[in-house]
Structures are given as C-alpha cells and as structure tokens.
Design a protein around this motif. Structure first.
Motif, mmCIF file in Angstrom:
data_model
loop_
_atom_site.group_PDB
_atom_site.id
_atom_site.type_symbol
_atom_site.label_atom_id
_atom_site.label_comp_id
_atom_site.label_asym_id
_atom_site.label_seq_id
_atom_site.Cartn_x
_atom_site.Cartn_y
_atom_site.Cartn_z
ATOM 1 N N THR A 184 -37.199 42.181 -25.870
ATOM 2 C CA THR A 184 -36.986 42.178 -24.350
ATOM 3 C C THR A 184 -35.475 42.639 -24.015
ATOM 4 O OG1 THR A 184 -38.180 40.253 -24.533
ATOM 5 C CG2 THR A 184 -36.838 40.490 -22.578
ATOM 6 N N LEU A 185 -35.593 43.495 -22.966
ATOM 7 C CA LEU A 185 -34.403 44.114 -22.342
ATOM 8 C C LEU A 185 -34.227 43.515 -21.202
ATOM 9 C CD1 LEU A 185 -34.656 47.836 -23.371
ATOM 10 C CD2 LEU A 185 -33.240 46.255 -24.552
ATOM 11 N N PRO A 186 -32.968 43.466 -20.476
ATOM 12 C CA PRO A 186 -32.514 43.036 -19.218
ATOM 13 C C PRO A 186 -33.123 43.630 -17.993
ATOM 14 C CG PRO A 186 -30.536 43.344 -20.476
ATOM 15 C CD PRO A 186 -31.456 43.990 -21.385
ATOM 16 N N LYS A 187 -33.967 42.855 -17.283
ATOM 17 C CA LYS A 187 -34.677 43.521 -16.287
ATOM 18 C C LYS A 187 -33.898 44.588 -15.478
ATOM 19 C CE LYS A 187 -37.833 42.399 -12.177
ATOM 20 N NZ LYS A 187 -38.172 41.385 -11.572
ATOM 21 N N GLN A 221 -23.573 47.325 -17.348
ATOM 22 C CA GLN A 221 -23.549 45.961 -16.678
ATOM 23 C C GLN A 221 -24.639 45.049 -17.390
ATOM 24 O OE1 GLN A 221 -20.959 45.071 -14.694
ATOM 25 N NE2 GLN A 221 -20.288 47.299 -15.294
ATOM 26 N N ASP A 222 -25.739 45.851 -17.588
ATOM 27 C CA ASP A 222 -26.832 45.053 -18.051
ATOM 28 C C ASP A 222 -26.926 45.053 -19.653
ATOM 29 O OD1 ASP A 222 -28.022 44.067 -15.663
ATOM 30 O OD2 ASP A 222 -28.167 45.992 -15.110
ATOM 31 N N LEU A 223 -26.717 46.498 -20.108
ATOM 32 C CA LEU A 223 -27.102 46.413 -21.359
ATOM 33 C C LEU A 223 -25.756 46.206 -22.188
ATOM 34 C CD1 LEU A 223 -29.305 49.849 -21.794
ATOM 35 C CD2 LEU A 223 -30.067 47.509 -21.811
ATOM 36 N N GLY A 224 -24.452 46.325 -21.688
ATOM 37 C CA GLY A 224 -23.278 45.832 -22.030
ATOM 38 C C GLY A 224 -22.699 46.959 -22.993
ATOM 39 N N ASP A 255 -33.572 52.552 -26.285
ATOM 40 C CA ASP A 255 -33.882 52.396 -27.785
ATOM 41 C C ASP A 255 -32.727 51.866 -28.689
ATOM 42 O OD1 ASP A 255 -35.715 53.256 -29.879
ATOM 43 O OD2 ASP A 255 -34.279 54.518 -30.668
ATOM 44 N N TRP A 256 -31.382 52.130 -28.607
ATOM 45 C CA TRP A 256 -30.308 51.333 -28.964
ATOM 46 C C TRP A 256 -30.385 50.079 -28.853
ATOM 47 C CZ3 TRP A 256 -25.887 55.795 -27.743
ATOM 48 C CH2 TRP A 256 -26.203 56.807 -28.506
ATOM 49 N N ALA A 257 -30.150 49.805 -27.370
ATOM 50 C CA ALA A 257 -30.333 48.154 -27.159
ATOM 51 C C ALA A 257 -31.334 47.457 -27.804
ATOM 52 C CB ALA A 257 -30.321 48.348 -25.466
ATOM 53 N N SER A 258 -32.715 48.123 -27.745
ATOM 54 C CA SER A 258 -33.801 47.379 -28.356
ATOM 55 C C SER A 258 -33.428 47.110 -29.731
ATOM 56 C CB SER A 258 -34.855 48.346 -28.255
ATOM 57 O OG SER A 258 -35.070 48.458 -26.719
#
Length: 346
Positions: free
Chosen positions: A122-125, A171-174, A204-207
């Motif tokens: 799950t990633l930030p909306k 801001q969302d993925l950091g 893909d990286w954030a996931s």
C-alpha cells in the motif's frame, strides 16, 4: 522460471491492434510499455509458443524488471490478465478486449493505472496539490533549488503536473532531495526523460521499501542490463549475485567497457576455469582496461599482438636450440589459451 502461455479471450486469426487501444490507452502509456504490449500481441499469432520473462527481456533489449513493470501496468489498465501457477510464478497472459467491460475503466482508475506500474503493498494516496501548496513547497529553498536543477536536467520548464509528481515523491513517499536527483539522473541515463516514467520507478522503489540512494543503486544494478548479461554469460540462473559479486559488476560498469566486452571476459573465464570465477574475469578486464580496450576489435588486436610476441619467442628459442649441439629438446607449440590463463594468474 516457468514458461508463460499466451492466449486471448477473443478469437483473432491475425495480429491486430484495436483502435480503442490506440485512442484511449497508447497515448498515455510509457513507450517501452507499448513496445512490450505490441510484441506480445505479435506472439499471439504463433501457435504453441511458450515464452518467459527473460526471453522477452532479451528480445526487446530490456531488463526483466522492465518487462514486469509493463505487464503490471497493462493489467491495471484491464487490457491483460496475469495468471500464476501454484508456485506463484507467472504462467499465463490473457489479452482482454479493450472494447469490453474489462477495457472500460473510469477516469480515476485509469489515471491511477497510468501512474502506477509495479505496485507491491500500500502506497500513500495521491492527490492534486493546490497552487497554494505548490507555492509553499517552492518557498523552501532546498525544494525550490531542486525544481530548478530538475528543469536543467530535463531542458524545459516544469509543468504544474510535473510539480505534483515531485511533491508526491518528497512529501508522500518520503524521498530525500538527493534521492530525487538520483531518480531523475537514472531515468535520463536510461533514455527516459519522462516524468511519468520517473514516477513509475519512484512507485516501484517505494513499494519495495527502497528509501536510500544506496538501496536504489543496488536495486538498479540488480535489474540492469549489465547485471543480466553477467548472469547470462556465467550461466547463473537459479540465484542472485552475492554482495562480493555485485561489487565486481559495479566495478566493471565503472570501467566504461561495453557489455559485449564484459561478456567476452566471462566467456573466456568459463573456458579457462569451467566456473563463474569473478576474480578471474576481473583480472582479464583490468588487463583490457589498462590496454584502453573499448570494443571486441580492440581485444582481437591485443590477441594478435600477444600471439606474435610468443611466436617470436618460440622462433628465437628454436634458433638457439638448433645452434646448440648440446641441446636435444624440441621447441614446443604454444597454447594461447593456456598462456592467457598463466598471465591472468600471475
């Protein structure tokens, strides 16, 4: 890795492309994803054809990760359905009709599909940032400088949509500023100066919980053409490379040698040692780098020079022995593969 069977939910005797695909899907998709989709459609025209991810990657000069991203993207667009066997390996790709219910997606779902390519977890909306939020973002000196530098990388001014993506990354993925710089540099180096492509990599990286430049570099190397070619040349199929082996691949990439040169070093290593010996290949590549090798033709020139040198030494030895009445030995013929092996082992 399991073979993948291609089939379709509609009966098509020829390779054809739906107008709906061209009008509604192709214009928003990454060009590499379109290429993979079209090639898979072409393969449908061949009876009893089994393929796998590695074959598709090699045929289209992509990495396996690129192929998987494309498949995931088109599945989210509801143009294909991916099927898995009991071992959770991809075993089938079913093409869905763009005109059917599977192909009609709402604008919100389609927008999400256009942005996400290989999401795991799950990633930030994602949301649209207001002009006020963008202004506040730009008031931060580090962020404002980052936007300026990205514009220089891209060679154009950023649009409102571009800035929305970049704010989402930070801001969302950091992602840190340096992480964003690396993301942009990596995609441009791959020939994809496209914000949507960069976004697919960022997702893909954030996931996969990749949050540092070091992790990103290791991930991009593991899914790079260089990594793939080394594994293929050494016949490594059922495991990933260990840390020390990855370090060798990183070193070879920095030597600015072509993939075909690295493949030749791996081939000679297998021929001389009968195993994927990274240290042995490294000595070969160091030797070639010292001789300013860039192409296979350069290697041929070095080989010829090497042979001439030892043939000259052989003739000199033979001449000396023929003039020496006390010498009864016969001058030997040289095995150049053996000589190269001895040179590497020095």
């Amino acid at each position: 890795m399991a073979d993948i069977t291609l089939h379709t939910s509609r009966d098509a005797g020829v390779t054809c492309i739906s107008n709906a695909f061209i009008d509604e899907y192709m214009k928003d998709a990454n060009g590499e994803f379109v290429k993979i989709y079209l090639y898979l459609l072409r393969l449908l025209g061949q009876d009893d054809l089994d393929v796998d991810i590695s074959i598709l990657a090699e045929k289209l000069d992509h990495t396996e990760r690129d192929v998987k991203r494309a498949l995931s993207y088109w599945e989210k667009c509801n143009l294909i359905s991916l099927e898995y066997n009991e071992d959770n390996e991809l075993s089938g790709i079913c093409f869905l009709d763009p005109h059917g219910d599977g192909g009609s997606v709402s604008s919100g779902t389609k927008e999400e599909a256009n942005l996400k390519s290989a999401s795991v977890g799950t990633l930030p909306k994602r949301s649209e940032y207001s002009l006020t939020q963008m202004k506040e973002f730009k008031e931060n000196n580090d962020m404002n400088e980052m936007l300026y530098i990205i514009e220089k990388y891209l060679g154009r001014n950023l649009t409102v949509g571009d800035i929305n993506y970049i704010i989402y990354w930070t801001q969302d993925l950091g992602f840190s500023v340096d992480m964003v710089y690396y993301l942009v540099e990596y995609c441009i180096d791959k020939g994809h100066p496209n914000i949507k492509y960069m976004d697919s990599i960022a997702l893909d990286w954030a996931s996969n919980s990749i949050s540092s430049i070091e992790q990103a570099k290791e991930d991009t190397l593991q899914h790079s053409k260089a990594y793939y070619n080394v594994c293929k040349s050494f016949g490594i199929k059922n495991r990933g490379l260990i840390k020390s082996e990855i370090e060798y691949v990183q070193k070879w990439s920095k030597l600015e040698l072509g993939n075909d040169v690295i493949e030749e070093a791996c081939r000679r290593t297998i021929a001389n040692t009968n195993m994927p010996n990274f240290e042995y290949a490294d000595k070969i590549l160091d030797n070639w780098a010292n001789h300013k090798v860039k192409t296979l033709e350069d290697i041929k020139a070095i080989d010829e020079e090497f042979k001439k040198k030892y043939k000259s030494n052989a003739r000199n030895t033979k001449a000396i022995s023929s003039n020496n009445k006390f010498n009864n030995f016969t001058a030997r013929d040289y095995d150049f593969n053996d000589l190269e092996k001895k040179l590497v082992n020095k």
